[in-house]
Design a protein around this motif. Sequence first.
Motif, PDB file in Angstrom:
ATOM      1  N   ALA A 196       0.832  -1.206   0.000  1.00 19.11           N
ATOM      2  CA  ALA A 196       0.000   0.000   0.000  1.00 19.11           C
ATOM      3  C   ALA A 196       0.865   1.254   0.000  1.00 19.11           C
ATOM      4  O   ALA A 196       0.568   2.237  -0.690  1.00 19.11           O
ATOM      5  CB  ALA A 196      -0.929  -0.005   1.209  1.00 19.11           C
ATOM      6  N   LYS A 197       1.970   1.212   0.754  1.00 20.75           N
ATOM      7  CA  LYS A 197       2.876   2.370   0.810  1.00 20.75           C
ATOM      8  C   LYS A 197       3.502   2.637  -0.549  1.00 20.75           C
ATOM      9  O   LYS A 197       3.590   3.780  -0.990  1.00 20.75           O
ATOM     10  CB  LYS A 197       3.968   2.101   1.854  1.00 20.75           C
ATOM     11  CG  LYS A 197       4.931   3.257   2.051  1.00 20.75           C
ATOM     12  CD  LYS A 197       6.018   2.888   3.054  1.00 20.75           C
ATOM     13  CE  LYS A 197       6.975   4.035   3.249  1.00 20.75           C
ATOM     14  NZ  LYS A 197       6.792   4.819   4.414  1.00 20.75           N
ATOM     15  N   ALA A 198       3.923   1.556  -1.217  1.00 17.32           N
ATOM     16  CA  ALA A 198       4.563   1.713  -2.520  1.00 17.32           C
ATOM     17  C   ALA A 198       3.577   2.231  -3.554  1.00 17.32           C
ATOM     18  O   ALA A 198       3.949   3.007  -4.452  1.00 17.32           O
ATOM     19  CB  ALA A 198       5.147   0.383  -2.973  1.00 17.32           C
ATOM     20  N   GLN A 199       2.334   1.824  -3.454  1.00 13.99           N
ATOM     21  CA  GLN A 199       1.335   2.248  -4.426  1.00 13.99           C
ATOM     22  C   GLN A 199       1.014   3.739  -4.317  1.00 13.99           C
ATOM     23  O   GLN A 199       0.446   4.320  -5.236  1.00 13.99           O
ATOM     24  CB  GLN A 199       0.070   1.404  -4.262  1.00 13.99           C
ATOM     25  CG  GLN A 199       0.256  -0.038  -4.727  1.00 13.99           C
ATOM     26  CD  GLN A 199      -0.957  -0.908  -4.477  1.00 13.99           C
ATOM     27  OE1 GLN A 199      -1.862  -0.530  -3.722  1.00 13.99           O
ATOM     28  NE2 GLN A 199      -0.982  -2.085  -5.080  1.00 13.99           N
ATOM     29  N   GLU A 200       1.397   4.335  -3.208  1.00 13.19           N
ATOM     30  CA  GLU A 200       1.200   5.776  -3.054  1.00 13.19           C
ATOM     31  C   GLU A 200       2.228   6.571  -3.849  1.00 13.19           C
ATOM     32  O   GLU A 200       2.073   7.768  -4.074  1.00 13.19           O
ATOM     33  CB  GLU A 200       1.304   6.158  -1.571  1.00 13.19           C
ATOM     34  CG  GLU A 200       0.199   5.566  -0.697  1.00 13.19           C
ATOM     35  CD  GLU A 200       0.435   5.835   0.778  1.00 13.19           C
ATOM     36  OE1 GLU A 200       1.474   6.458   1.091  1.00 13.19           O
ATOM     37  OE2 GLU A 200      -0.392   5.431   1.605  1.00 13.19           O
ATOM     38  N   VAL A 201       3.307   5.882  -4.256  1.00 14.90           N
ATOM     39  CA  VAL A 201       4.384   6.540  -4.996  1.00 14.90           C
ATOM     40  C   VAL A 201       4.135   6.378  -6.488  1.00 14.90           C
ATOM     41  O   VAL A 201       4.007   5.260  -6.987  1.00 14.90           O
ATOM     42  CB  VAL A 201       5.751   5.931  -4.624  1.00 14.90           C
ATOM     43  CG1 VAL A 201       6.871   6.665  -5.372  1.00 14.90           C
ATOM     44  CG2 VAL A 201       5.970   5.978  -3.132  1.00 14.90           C
ATOM     45  N   ALA A 202       4.071   7.447  -7.197  1.00 16.95           N
ATOM     46  CA  ALA A 202       3.812   7.400  -8.638  1.00 16.95           C
ATOM     47  C   ALA A 202       5.130   7.475  -9.404  1.00 16.95           C
ATOM     48  O   ALA A 202       5.574   8.545  -9.815  1.00 16.95           O
ATOM     49  CB  ALA A 202       2.898   8.539  -9.048  1.00 16.95           C
ATOM     50  N   LEU A 203       5.806   6.315  -9.562  1.00 19.27           N
ATOM     51  CA  LEU A 203       7.037   6.267 -10.342  1.00 19.27           C
ATOM     52  C   LEU A 203       6.664   5.874 -11.771  1.00 19.27           C
ATOM     53  O   LEU A 203       6.196   4.765 -12.021  1.00 19.27           O
ATOM     54  CB  LEU A 203       8.002   5.238  -9.746  1.00 19.27           C
ATOM     55  CG  LEU A 203       8.617   5.578  -8.385  1.00 19.27           C
ATOM     56  CD1 LEU A 203       9.490   4.427  -7.904  1.00 19.27           C
ATOM     57  CD2 LEU A 203       9.450   6.848  -8.478  1.00 19.27           C
ATOM     58  N   GLU A 204       6.881   6.781 -12.695  1.00 17.88           N
ATOM     59  CA  GLU A 204       6.449   6.550 -14.071  1.00 17.88           C
ATOM     60  C   GLU A 204       7.423   5.631 -14.795  1.00 17.88           C
ATOM     61  O   GLU A 204       8.612   5.906 -14.896  1.00 17.88           O
ATOM     62  CB  GLU A 204       6.342   7.884 -14.819  1.00 17.88           C
ATOM     63  CG  GLU A 204       5.780   7.730 -16.215  1.00 17.88           C
ATOM     64  CD  GLU A 204       5.580   9.071 -16.884  1.00 17.88           C
ATOM     65  OE1 GLU A 204       5.294   9.079 -18.091  1.00 17.88           O
ATOM     66  OE2 GLU A 204       5.723  10.107 -16.201  1.00 17.88           O
ATOM     67  N   ASP A 205       6.896   4.491 -15.275  1.00 13.25           N
ATOM     68  CA  ASP A 205       7.684   3.511 -16.037  1.00 13.25           C
ATOM     69  C   ASP A 205       9.005   3.196 -15.335  1.00 13.25           C
ATOM     70  O   ASP A 205      10.076   3.186 -15.947  1.00 13.25           O
ATOM     71  CB  ASP A 205       7.955   4.016 -17.456  1.00 13.25           C
ATOM     72  CG  ASP A 205       8.533   2.918 -18.348  1.00 13.25           C
ATOM     73  OD1 ASP A 205       8.212   1.733 -18.112  1.00 13.25           O
ATOM     74  OD2 ASP A 205       9.331   3.239 -19.251  1.00 13.25           O
ATOM     75  N   ALA A 206       8.937   2.942 -14.033  1.00 18.36           N
ATOM     76  CA  ALA A 206      10.144   2.645 -13.259  1.00 18.36           C
ATOM     77  C   ALA A 206      10.550   1.189 -13.442  1.00 18.36           C
ATOM     78  O   ALA A 206       9.706   0.295 -13.504  1.00 18.36           O
ATOM     79  CB  ALA A 206       9.907   2.946 -11.783  1.00 18.36           C
TER      80      ALA A 206
END
Length: 336
Positions: A196-206
């Motif tokens: 859930a914590k990671a999904q809060e981060v919007a890393l584009e095409d990481a």
Amino acid sequence: MFLRSGLIGLSFTLAAHSAAAGDTFPLTIENCGQSVTFEVPAVSAVTVGQAATEVLFALGLGGKVLGTSVWFNDVLPEYADLNAKVERLADNDPSFESVVAKRPGLVAAQYEWHVGPEGVVAKREQFHDLGIPTYVMPADCAGKDNTTGGDGTRTRMFTTGSLYRGIEELAAIFGEADKGAELVADYKAREAAAVAKAQEVALEDASALFWFSSPEMESDPFVAGQKGAPGYMMQQLGLRNVIETDEEWPTVGWETIAKANPTVIVIARMDRRRFAADDYEKKLEFLRQDPVASQMDAVRNNRIVVMDAQGMDATIRAIPALEDLAAELSVIGSSQ
């Protein structure tokens, strides 16, 4: 093969799910292609693999461990005093004779290549012929073909379900099913929170690369394939693995990796020194000095994460490793 032992019997069929029903014996478990039955709870064990050792410690069964082997890192700090009282048969592969000499009620192995059809330590039948049952952590054989050589090939994506199954089954073998259920519930909650914590981060095409080690610093590194524990972490955290093979730990050239140009590089930290690249500081030095590797965006922008080596494998350390990686991604995301 069917093994029945007066001391032990482990069989954890999904249909019966004996562990969940309580400490019912005889207990039969389908484990990596074999059925093992325990007439009564196991009273002792020798572990071949750090992952199996730490599961038993986490279950409060450390007092039943007679000997350990195959270590990548020091034991988790909370078990240091306990571990100091247990004989270490070998840092790496123990001999068959040294394991048998402890007369264990169970041999619990992390990898099938140690105790399995082509066992480096022994085949399972060699232990069974002596009345010693064996258990291989299912995360190493569920959805995995270990006959392909090396570290095997995943036929489907690893999930923490196989890890949790191993915890529950080992607990059931020792007649402690409740402890297994409690530990699994805790890990499941932590895993969900990390995702859930990671999904809060919007890393584009990481994208990411997991580097475990290398035979030599300049040689092709052992990196994580698509479907192992690191692949699962990347999938859950929204990262694309730049390595596309299903092999567990393939070797891939640095020019190929540099061309893929991962957003993040995760390197393993371990106390083992079988290879020069086991030392994470030498990995860092290589990445920053090699004319090819140093040009990758992850290196130039210092997006390098150091992870516990056992966290890169199907072990209980994978859960805190997932938490740590989620936290690192939050930092990387906020700096972009």
